[in-house]
Design an enzyme around this catalytic site. Structure first.
Site, mmCIF file in Angstrom:
data_model
loop_
_atom_site.group_PDB
_atom_site.id
_atom_site.type_symbol
_atom_site.label_atom_id
_atom_site.label_comp_id
_atom_site.label_asym_id
_atom_site.label_seq_id
_atom_site.Cartn_x
_atom_site.Cartn_y
_atom_site.Cartn_z
ATOM 1 N N PRO A 234 33.839 25.812 40.134
ATOM 2 C CA PRO A 234 34.493 26.905 40.871
ATOM 3 C C PRO A 234 33.574 27.478 41.941
ATOM 4 O O PRO A 234 32.359 27.277 41.903
ATOM 5 C CB PRO A 234 34.790 27.945 39.772
ATOM 6 C CG PRO A 234 34.636 27.220 38.480
ATOM 7 C CD PRO A 234 33.659 26.120 38.715
ATOM 8 N N GLY A 236 31.109 29.904 43.809
ATOM 9 C CA GLY A 236 30.155 30.917 43.383
ATOM 10 C C GLY A 236 29.347 30.592 42.156
ATOM 11 O O GLY A 236 28.597 31.446 41.663
ATOM 12 N N THR A 237 29.441 29.367 41.630
ATOM 13 C CA THR A 237 28.713 29.029 40.405
ATOM 14 C C THR A 237 27.305 28.524 40.670
ATOM 15 O O THR A 237 26.543 28.319 39.719
ATOM 16 C CB THR A 237 29.490 27.962 39.607
ATOM 17 O OG1 THR A 237 29.840 26.876 40.477
ATOM 18 C CG2 THR A 237 30.761 28.546 39.014
ATOM 19 N N GLU A 455 48.164 54.940 30.544
ATOM 20 C CA GLU A 455 46.902 54.327 30.129
ATOM 21 C C GLU A 455 46.645 54.520 28.641
ATOM 22 O O GLU A 455 46.135 53.611 27.963
ATOM 23 C CB GLU A 455 45.740 54.901 30.955
ATOM 24 C CG GLU A 455 45.860 54.698 32.449
ATOM 25 C CD GLU A 455 46.040 53.239 32.839
ATOM 26 O OE1 GLU A 455 45.662 52.347 32.050
ATOM 27 O OE2 GLU A 455 46.589 52.993 33.929
#
Length: 653
Positions: A234, A236-237, A455
């Site tokens: 992927p 950015g690895t 939330e």
């Protein structure tokens, strides 16, 4: 996550020499291009020469009639007359001069020559100087030929020089030269110590490094250096970082360039750059060539919709060069891509890219190691726990983690401190995931209640299910990425598998916010859009990919479109009738999850109200504070401090 309402009103195999099928190789294309360029330049030059000649002629002389010429002589306006074969050239005394009442701003005039025996006497009486030009036909002919063809000959010579340079790799302004950036070990300064979280990839490349350092140890037994290694993973690895680390460890030159650097609008330039790159690399062997994003030139040529001549010829040249060099000289090609499925099979066969090195997202231990590498030059206090940050960043790649460390350091400086704390790191994680806090956005009292109950609905459903992940934080502070509030869940340990019960608990938590809105306010809002999107995606995956549907059983109905890109986008592998049945099944699963969420919240309505009131007052509460209130109200633990309990009760009234 409670999101802002988002509405929109308007809701693209031929060899180097060509082939018999008509595909053009670099030589044929180059010849055709050269001929076309010569023709076009010649035509343009002729047109321009004709245009300028006419323009110069029109701006320096004016044709007048013979009677106008005689009138000018009688008025004393003519200074000199030159007799030529077929015309009279008239030079006036001053500029401008007038003929027939019309003012003319030209240097000379001319008129057709007529049989006039009295003209010489008339000119002499008027004091006009006159002479006759003796024609020089030979000189005029040579001059006309030179003026007509000299520019064309000069242009042809210049074009020939340019084309020869392009064919030899020099190119116009270096168009055929390789654009590779050359590094040496001292310039990169990157070794395997600077790469963390990729132990398996480093192990695969360590053998290559050892071969480059000690080739005799392998050639003695008959082993050969792999010609190429493909780094797949992927974005950015750390694929580029790994390639630089290999060059740094082997202490050899490192040629770095992108696949798009080969592609130009001129056919044949990419192939020329490939040749130039390999020639330079052979001169500097042993060395490493690194081609980033190789899918730009390495896409499969099996395309039924036509291809790109320039890209295919560049790929052909690359394949030819990889077959032609001797691995014993220590020349290694590394390439990186996150789209291995589109690469041409000829590029992936043994003898070219022999190895495929997977550079995947790091696991928990890998993320801790990556954080340590990026944090070694950052001052941190004793509260920092990188393992907790690694747990909270499941799925993050090396570039994400580096960005989080940097954001934490910036936050510490903005707060006037010279060390980074754990709170800075967690806030940096939130900034990367959901954006910065929007302090200028002030919600109305009613909207704050809605967001708070939404939330707390998520968090309470999570706490009531034993298969859900623990709550780390709840906030109703708006964020820049569109969230008006969110719940952060952090697992107690990293998991690589999810059971069906865990996935169903996840679905119930996703719709818990919408269920709380309906229970408390008897209506729903647009804030659950992101929750519905996530729940639908998970429910569809259960049915089409994970085999967790009674109706379809183990039938695989979808497959991933791209293993490393597209954010998990899938492609259906079934008929339209089956796809419609899948939609009905997804709807049924989501409806069951929603009913379960409403049941849990109705049974614990008092807890929902008290925690929501506490959240409205505080805006942000930690998971520890949430669980303390939950246990106190539910009676599962001894009650807390009376002061705190009375304050909560006061807020709910």
């Amino acid at each position: 996550m409670y999101e802002e309402e988002k509405m929109d009103n308007n809701q693209r195999n031929n060899g180097p020499g060509g082939d018999p099928n008509g595909n053009r190789g670099p030589g044929g294309n180059k010849n055709h291009s050269t001929i076309m360029i010569f023709i076009v330049v010649t035509l343009v030059t002729l047109v321009l020469m004709s245009f300028f000649n006419n323009m110069i002629k029109d701006t320096t002389s004016q044709e007048i009639t013979y009677d106008e010429f005689l009138a000018m002589v009688d008025k004393g306006l003519v200074d000199k007359v030159v007799f030529e074969n077929d015309k009279l050239t008239i030079i006036p005394k001053s500029q401008p001069f007038a003929t027939s009442g019309v003012e003319i701003s030209y240097y000379t005039g001319y008129a057709g020559r007529m049989e006039d025996p009295d003209l010489v006497k008339r000119l002499d009486d008027a004091g006009v100087k006159f002479s006759e030009k003796i024609p020089d036909t030979t000189t005029n002919l040579i001059l006309n030929v030179v003026l007509s063809f000299a520019p064309l000959i000069l242009i042809w010579i210049l074009l020939g020089v340019v084309m020869r340079k392009m064919s030899s790799g020099g190119g116009m302004m270096g168009v055929g030269k390789s654009k590779a950036k050359v590094y040496v070990q001292k310039e990169t300064g990157v070794t395997f110590k600077d790469v963390a979280g990729q132990d398996e990839a480093k192990e695969s490349l360590q053998e290559v490094v050892d071969f480059l350092e000690n080739p005799g140890k392998y050639t003695k037994i008959g082993a050969k250096l792999p010609k190429g290694a493909l780094l797949v993973g992927p974005p950015g690895t750390g694929k580029t970082l790994l390639a630089k680390a290999v060059a740094g460890e082997a202490k050899c030159p490192f040629f770095s360039l992108s696949g798009s650097d080969f592609v130009e609008m001129f056919v044949g330039v990419g192939a020329s750059r490939v040749r130039d790159l390999f020639e330079e690399a052979k001169k500097n062997a042993p060395c490493i060539i690194f081609i980033d994003e190789i899918d730009a030139i390495g896409k499969s040529r099996d395309n039924h919709f036509g291809g790109n001549d320039e890209r295919e010829q560049t790929l052909n040249q690359l394949l030819s060069e990889m077959d032609g060099f001797d691995t014993s000289k220590g020349l290694l090609i590394l390439a990186a891509t996150n789209r291995p499925e589109v690469l041409d099979q000829a590029l992936l066969r043994p003898g070219r890219f022999d190895r495929r090195v997977i550079v995947d997202k790091p696991d928990l231990k890998g993320r801790v190691d990556v954080l340590k590498v990026h944090a070694k030059n950052v001052r941190m206090d004793e509260t920092v726990d990188l393992e907790a940050i690694a747990l909270a960043t499941s799925g993050a790649v090396g570039s994400d983690l580096a960005n989080m460390i940097n954001e934490a350091a910036i936050l510490a400086v903005k707060k006037g401190r010279n060390v980074v704390s754990q709170a800075d790191l967690f806030e940096a994680v939130e900034i990367v995931l959901v954006g910065k806090e929007k302090k200028d956005r002030i919600l109305s009292k009613e909207e704050r209640r809605i967001v708070s109950y939404h939330e707390v609905g998520h968090a309470l459903v999570s706490a009531l299910q034993k298969d859900s992940e623990p709550v780390q934080k709840i906030t109703i502070v708006p964020r820049t990425m569109g969230a008006l509030g969110y719940v952060m869940n952090v697992p107690e340990e990293e998991k690589f598998l999810n059971t069906e019960r865990e996935i169903r608990a996840m679905l119930v938590e996703f719709v818990g916010g919408r269920a709380a809105e309906e229970i408390v306010f008897d209506t729903v809002t647009t804030g659950a859009a992101n929750d519905i999107e996530k729940a639908t995606k998970v429910a569809r995956a259960m049915i089409t990919q994970y085999g967790m549907s009674e109706k379809f059983g183990l039938m695989g109905l979808e497959s991933a479109a791209n293993q490393y890109l597209d954010n998990g986008r899938t492609v259906l592998n079934c008929s339209d009738v089956t796809a419609a049945e899948v939609d009905k099944e997804v709807m049924r699963v989501l409806k069951e999850s929603y009913e379960e969420a409403k049941r849990l919240l109705n049974e614990h309505r008092s807890t929902l109200d008290q925690i929501a009131a506490f959240l409205i007052e505080r805006e942000t509460i930690t998971g520890k504070e949430f669980m303390e209130i939950f246990h106190r109200v539910e009676g599962t633990e001894p009650s807390g401090e009376p002061k705190e309990e009375s304050r909560i009760q006061e807020n709910t009234q």
